[in-house]
Design an enzyme around this catalytic site. Structure first.
Site, mmCIF file in Angstrom:
data_model
loop_
_atom_site.group_PDB
_atom_site.id
_atom_site.type_symbol
_atom_site.label_atom_id
_atom_site.label_comp_id
_atom_site.label_asym_id
_atom_site.label_seq_id
_atom_site.Cartn_x
_atom_site.Cartn_y
_atom_site.Cartn_z
ATOM 1 N N ASP A 98 3.515 2.200 4.366
ATOM 2 C CA ASP A 98 4.856 1.613 4.207
ATOM 3 C C ASP A 98 5.640 2.110 3.002
ATOM 4 O O ASP A 98 6.566 1.448 2.549
ATOM 5 C CB ASP A 98 4.697 0.099 4.093
ATOM 6 N N GLU A 120 -2.301 2.461 9.773
ATOM 7 C CA GLU A 120 -2.039 1.142 9.191
ATOM 8 C C GLU A 120 -0.721 0.574 9.757
ATOM 9 O O GLU A 120 0.206 0.179 9.029
ATOM 10 C CB GLU A 120 -2.027 1.171 7.657
ATOM 11 N N GLU A 134 8.953 -2.079 1.391
ATOM 12 C CA GLU A 134 7.891 -1.729 2.341
ATOM 13 C C GLU A 134 8.059 -2.359 3.715
ATOM 14 O O GLU A 134 7.772 -1.724 4.738
ATOM 15 C CB GLU A 134 6.523 -2.110 1.752
ATOM 16 N N HIS A 210 2.201 -4.374 -9.669
ATOM 17 C CA HIS A 210 3.175 -3.277 -9.709
ATOM 18 C C HIS A 210 4.383 -3.431 -8.792
ATOM 19 O O HIS A 210 5.313 -2.633 -8.855
ATOM 20 C CB HIS A 210 2.494 -1.947 -9.345
ATOM 21 N N ARG A 212 7.729 -3.760 -6.662
ATOM 22 C CA ARG A 212 9.143 -3.746 -7.050
ATOM 23 C C ARG A 212 9.784 -5.131 -6.963
ATOM 24 O O ARG A 212 10.618 -5.482 -7.785
ATOM 25 C CB ARG A 212 9.927 -2.769 -6.171
ATOM 26 N N HIS A 243 -0.541 0.310 -14.005
ATOM 27 C CA HIS A 243 0.219 1.291 -13.206
ATOM 28 C C HIS A 243 1.131 2.094 -14.125
ATOM 29 O O HIS A 243 1.634 1.566 -15.120
ATOM 30 C CB HIS A 243 1.037 0.493 -12.180
HETATM 31 C C1 UD1 Z 1 4.973 3.018 -4.709
HETATM 32 C C2 UD1 Z 1 5.343 2.490 -3.322
HETATM 33 C C3 UD1 Z 1 4.641 1.156 -3.069
HETATM 34 C C4 UD1 Z 1 3.156 1.246 -3.341
HETATM 35 C C5 UD1 Z 1 2.908 1.822 -4.717
HETATM 36 C C6 UD1 Z 1 1.439 2.034 -4.927
HETATM 37 C C7 UD1 Z 1 7.622 2.971 -2.519
HETATM 38 C C8 UD1 Z 1 9.038 2.597 -2.557
HETATM 39 N N1 UD1 Z 1 6.782 2.237 -3.278
HETATM 40 O O1 UD1 Z 1 5.516 2.102 -5.655
HETATM 41 O O2 UD1 Z 1 4.845 0.785 -1.719
HETATM 42 O O3 UD1 Z 1 2.606 -0.038 -3.266
HETATM 43 O O4 UD1 Z 1 3.570 3.091 -4.831
HETATM 44 O O5 UD1 Z 1 1.108 2.202 -6.266
HETATM 45 O O6 UD1 Z 1 7.258 3.912 -1.849
HETATM 46 N N2 UD1 Z 1 4.619 7.080 -12.055
HETATM 47 C C9 UD1 Z 1 4.089 8.061 -12.865
HETATM 48 N N3 UD1 Z 1 2.970 8.723 -12.431
HETATM 49 C C10 UD1 Z 1 2.359 8.449 -11.258
HETATM 50 C C11 UD1 Z 1 2.901 7.437 -10.442
HETATM 51 C C12 UD1 Z 1 4.038 6.773 -10.859
HETATM 52 O O7 UD1 Z 1 4.599 8.342 -13.935
HETATM 53 O O8 UD1 Z 1 1.346 9.080 -10.935
HETATM 54 C C13 UD1 Z 1 5.832 6.369 -12.525
HETATM 55 C C14 UD1 Z 1 7.104 7.233 -12.428
HETATM 56 O O9 UD1 Z 1 7.938 6.923 -13.507
HETATM 57 C C15 UD1 Z 1 7.732 6.717 -11.131
HETATM 58 C C16 UD1 Z 1 7.360 5.245 -11.210
HETATM 59 O O10 UD1 Z 1 6.039 5.219 -11.706
HETATM 60 O O11 UD1 Z 1 9.121 6.964 -11.079
HETATM 61 C C17 UD1 Z 1 7.437 4.453 -9.926
HETATM 62 O O12 UD1 Z 1 6.798 5.147 -8.864
HETATM 63 P P1 UD1 Z 1 7.294 4.875 -7.340
HETATM 64 O O13 UD1 Z 1 6.461 5.695 -6.421
HETATM 65 O O14 UD1 Z 1 8.754 5.030 -7.275
HETATM 66 O O15 UD1 Z 1 7.031 3.338 -7.126
HETATM 67 P P2 UD1 Z 1 5.711 2.473 -7.179
HETATM 68 O O16 UD1 Z 1 6.043 1.181 -7.839
HETATM 69 O O17 UD1 Z 1 4.594 3.287 -7.689
HETATM 70 N N1 UDP Z 2 -6.617 1.667 -7.477
HETATM 71 C C1 UDP Z 2 -7.206 2.669 -8.249
HETATM 72 N N2 UDP Z 2 -7.045 2.636 -9.612
HETATM 73 C C2 UDP Z 2 -6.323 1.676 -10.227
HETATM 74 C C3 UDP Z 2 -5.698 0.678 -9.433
HETATM 75 C C4 UDP Z 2 -5.856 0.701 -8.063
HETATM 76 O O1 UDP Z 2 -7.888 3.533 -7.722
HETATM 77 O O2 UDP Z 2 -6.224 1.711 -11.458
HETATM 78 C C5 UDP Z 2 -6.802 1.711 -6.029
HETATM 79 C C6 UDP Z 2 -7.243 0.416 -5.375
HETATM 80 O O3 UDP Z 2 -8.646 0.273 -5.409
HETATM 81 C C7 UDP Z 2 -6.710 0.587 -3.968
HETATM 82 C C8 UDP Z 2 -5.406 1.325 -4.189
HETATM 83 O O4 UDP Z 2 -5.532 1.970 -5.453
HETATM 84 O O5 UDP Z 2 -7.550 1.431 -3.188
HETATM 85 C C9 UDP Z 2 -4.256 0.362 -4.190
HETATM 86 O O6 UDP Z 2 -3.138 0.990 -4.697
HETATM 87 P P1 UDP Z 2 -1.899 0.211 -5.287
HETATM 88 O O7 UDP Z 2 -2.321 -1.123 -5.746
HETATM 89 O O8 UDP Z 2 -1.265 1.141 -6.260
HETATM 90 O O9 UDP Z 2 -0.920 0.120 -4.031
HETATM 91 P P2 UDP Z 2 -0.789 -0.881 -2.796
HETATM 92 O O10 UDP Z 2 -2.111 -0.998 -2.120
HETATM 93 O O11 UDP Z 2 -0.280 -2.180 -3.320
HETATM 94 O O12 UDP Z 2 0.244 -0.224 -1.943
#
Ligand code: UD1
Ligand code: UDP
Length: 381
Positions: A98, A120, A134, A210, A212, A243
């Site tokens: 999602d 999924e 999502e 984490h 939004r 995160h």
């Molecule tokens: C995204 C997904 C969410 C999912 C989550 C898992 C969307 C809109 N959201 O949210 O569904 O649950 O990932 O974790 O698709 N960043 C880094 N390094 C990384 C990852 C993230 O610096 O490796 C920082 C960056 O500043 C980035 C911000 O995190 O802009 C947010 O990342 P983003 O993918 O936009 O949203 P998530 O909250 O991670």
């Molecule tokens: N996870 C990880 N390291 C972390 C936090 C989460 O490997 O520090 C794993 C967790 O076990 C799960 C997945 O990341 O498999 C979940 O990701 P996240 O919570 O970022 O996203 P969501 O599932 O809410 O989309």
């Protein structure tokens, strides 16, 4: 006969963890050429998963920017996917879950008239803004997809109510396949701080947060509730891999830095995280993936959200919705920390999300779709 070119597209940490075992399963099938394309919506958190599962992408869009907006992710993915699809010529594209990568990946496949398999599929809250974005991404991908791989019977029922009945399979969630490869009783952590935790003498609370829709006041309230829980229970160690989103980092540090029994640590590699979960006492999270993994490991979960699209473990009694209000989170955590009966009632392993064979069923279903094998049996919890 020519091999089927099946292209898996993913970009964030959870998609990668859940798609890694599938990419490998597909690579092991004689009839299939497994192609892996990453958007890198997450950069560091994606690369960590690729390393744990020894995956080398065939294509990398490398789109991530700090504090990226939903529009930037979607537009960069769409533009980048044009070139990837032209070059890689898939017979089918697989997207997962999602995220913005999921939606943009599916949409670009549609623009190129490439059929889409949705891994999924069928999760719903029926609240357009929660989880945001999502819930809408899932619905939009449902409209585009040709094959639907539902983790549970309940997910299939959601699709049926929307009139989607063709190409639907109940497979279990691939996250359980992933867990089976990472969790080991004799696991030694690469993160030394985790080896030193007092697993036998204290209660380890594992926290992630984490989403939004929790940005702003809900996240402030969650973090201050966590601080209160840590300060009022000396027998607790709170471990929180934060995160990398700057919004989350700032909020976590504001409320939780400098509390002696709180460990604010860097995001963990998937194998580290899964083994820490296997040894912890309780999970507090707004994550989707953790709600699926913890029940399989017999760990109670308090969900830091108002709703969940994963009602199966709530029904099984191992997950409770705590919401996002300070008082509710504190009260529910207090109960599980201090009342052994309340804890025991939740701490039992259940497997509503899979039996570890989801990837085999998905690969079989793809071959069935192309007339190259029998239809797989559905997963029954
Ligand atoms: C995204 C997904 C969410 C999912 C989550 C898992 C969307 C809109 N959201 O949210 O569904 O649950 O990932 O974790 O698709 N960043 C880094 N390094 C990384 C990852 C993230 O610096 O490796 C920082 C960056 O500043 C980035 C911000 O995190 O802009 C947010 O990342 P983003 O993918 O936009 O949203 P998530 O909250 O991670
Ligand atoms: N996870 C990880 N390291 C972390 C936090 C989460 O490997 O520090 C794993 C967790 O076990 C799960 C997945 O990341 O498999 C979940 O990701 P996240 O919570 O970022 O996203 P969501 O599932 O809410 O989309």
């Amino acid at each position: 006969m020519e091999k089927l070119r099946i292209m898996s597209v993913f970009g964030t940490r959870p998609e990668a963890i859940k798609m890694a075992p599938l990419v490998k399963e597909l690579a092991g099938r004689e009839e299939i050429k497994s192609i892996c394309c990453v958007t890198a919506q997450h950069r560091e958190m994606l690369d960590s998963v690729l390393e744990v599962f020894s995956l080398k992408p065939d294509w990398d869009l490398n789109i991530m920017t700090p504090r990226q907006t939903l529009s930037t992710i979607t537009s960069k993915c769409l533009t980048g996917m044009d070139e990837a699809i032209d070059a890689l010529k898939p017979d089918m594209m697989l997207v997962h879950g999602d995220t913005s990568t999921t939606f943009a990946g599916a949409l670009s496949a549609f623009y190129h008239k490439v059929p889409v398999g949705h891994v999924e599929a069928g999760l719903r809250t029926y609240d357009k803004y929660s989880p945001y974005p999502e819930e809408m991404n899932r619905k939009l991908v449902t409209a585009i997809a040709d094959l639907y791989f539902c983790p549970t019977e309940n997910n299939r029922e959601n699709l049926r109510r929307e009139g989607v009945t063709e190409g639907v399979f109940v497979t279990g969630n691939t996250v359980i396949d992933a867990l089976k490869t990472t969790v080991r009783p004799d696991y030694v952590f690469a993160t030394e701080e985790l080896n030193r935790l007092p697993y036998d003498s204290k209660k380890i609370l594992l926290v992630t947060c984490h989403r939004r829709e929790n940005y702003g006041q809900p996240m402030e309230d969650i973090m201050s509730a966590l601080a209160h829980i840590a300060r009022t229970h000396e027998d607790v160690e709170l471990v929180y891999p934060v995160h990398l989103s700057p919004v989350v980092q700032e909020c976590a540090k504001k409320h939780l830095a400098d509390i002696p029994n709180v460990h604010l640590i860097a995001p963990l590699a998937a194998d580290e995280m899964h083994n820490l979960m296997a040894r912890c006492y309780l999970v507090l999270t707004d994550s989707g993936g953790l709600q699926e993994e913890a029940p399989a490991l017999g760990k109670p979960v308090l969900v830091l959200r108002r709703e969940t699209e994963r009602p199966e473990a709530v029904a099984a009694g191992t997950v409770k919705l705590a919401g996002v209000a300070y008082d509710d989170i504190v009260r529910m955590a207090d109960e599980l920390i201090t009342d052994p009966d309340a804890y025991a009632a939740m701490a039992h392993a259940v497997n509503p999300y899979g039996d570890g064979n989801a990837c085999r069923r998905i690969a079989d279903a793809i071959l069935w779709h192309f007339g190259r094998g029998p239809r797989p049996e559905d997963f029954h919890a």
